[in-house]
Design a protein around this motif. Structure first.
Motif: not given
Length: 326
Positions: A27, A63, A66-67, A70, A87-88, A91
């Motif tokens: 990210l 994203f 995902l943020i 995180k 996250v890696e 998604g």
């Protein structure tokens, strides 16, 4: 404003002004400005700031789920570890890759991840928003830059099933949000919907595909049978007579009578030469007509029962040899 091409170059009015480079964090890629030497240091610095701002806005938009995962400090222990894997994977991740961790999650930990839109599917762990075309495009770009692989073009937006592509990297379908099942691939959210429907069927004694199954998968009956075989089901092809429709079973008397009168009138007028009569009846193969019109193909699906072995010796057929020295 700026745009990103399939190779990770940043364009401005068809001119290349930057290049995206991946680091250790999926990210947090970097961007290298590309400017003419005549531009000077001030303009180069200004371009670098604008490019960084553009890339940050793009990532935050595409994203966003995902943020948020995180940055969620309430995720701890195993749930945080799974969040990191999601996250890696940007998604979308096959369940088989983290099956042991998922099995160990308790309901509270699952709920904390579901709060972020995480779907625990039978085949895939994913966030629905990450299947959108723009998010998928950026995900595939980042994977291509990270691995150095060249992936095929993205599936057209809205397609729930696509044919398999020859000489495609094995991880292409998983990363693009589809699961390869034989000659076709299904989008993971539609596959999970199909999985939910299959749980309501008698998978051990057999069931037929219904309209809903074919509709959500976008498949013909033959294609559906191929997909089911790749999901672990046995498929048995059969032929039966079609059920008569309501219109075929019942004809309204008034309609029949009216048609009869019109037919008689037509024949009478035809005799007088006013209009041509009905065309002669052609000879046809009645048996073949009945086969085409009155019969249909259907499939019965049963789940394959796993083989149970009572002991390892029988399973692997071990043979012990006597030592001839003793």
């Amino acid at each position: 404003d700026f745009d990103i091409d399939e190779s990770g170059q940043v364009l401005w009015k068809d001119a290349v002004v930057g290049k995206i480079k991946m680091g250790t964090d999926m990210l947090s890629p970097s961007i290298v400005p590309i400017a003419d030497a005549e531009a000077g240091s001030e303009i180069s610095k200004k371009l670098a700031r604008r490019l960084e701002h553009f890339l940050e806005r793009t990532i935050n938009k595409q994203f966003e789920p995902l943020i948020k995962i995180k940055e969620d400090k309430n995720l701890t222990g195993l749930s945080r570890g799974i969040a990191f894997r999601i996250v890696e994977a940007l998604g979308v991740i096959p369940r088989s890759e983290i099956a042991a961790e998922i099995k160990s999650l308790d309901q509270t930990e699952r709920a904390s991840l579901r709060k972020h839109g995480v779907r625990f599917g039978q085949y895939t762990i994913f966030n629905q928003l990450m299947l959108k075309p723009a998010s998928t495009k950026l995900r595939m770009l980042f994977y291509s830059l990270k691995t150095g692989k060249t992936y095929p073009s993205l599936p057209p937006p809205g397609l729930v099933t696509i044919p398999s592509i020859l000489e495609t990297p094995p991880d292409y379908y998983d990363k693009v949000g589809y699961k390869l099942l034989g000659t076709r691939a299904l989008r993971v959210d539609m596959l999970e919907r199909l999985s939910d429907i299959l749980r309501t069927q008698d998978i051990w004694n057999g069931f037929e595909a219904n309209v809903e199954m074919l509709s959500i998968t976008g498949l013909t009956l033959e294609q559906f049978a191929d997909v089911m075989q790749n999901l672990g089901y046995l498929s048995e092809r059969n032929i039966r007579k079609k059920a008569a429709s309501e219109s075929e079973r019942k004809i309204e008397p008034d309609q029949a009578e009216s048609e009869t009168r019109e037919e008689i009138l037509s024949n009478k007028i035809a005799v007088k030469g006013l209009i041509p009569g009905p065309p002669p009846i052609e000879e046809v193969d009645i048996a073949q007509t009945d086969l085409n019109n009155n019969e249909e193909v259907f499939f019965v699906f049963k789940y394959k029962k796993p083989k149970v072995y009572k002991n390892k010796t029988k399973r692997y057929n071990f043979k012990l040899k006597k030592d001839s020295t003793n």
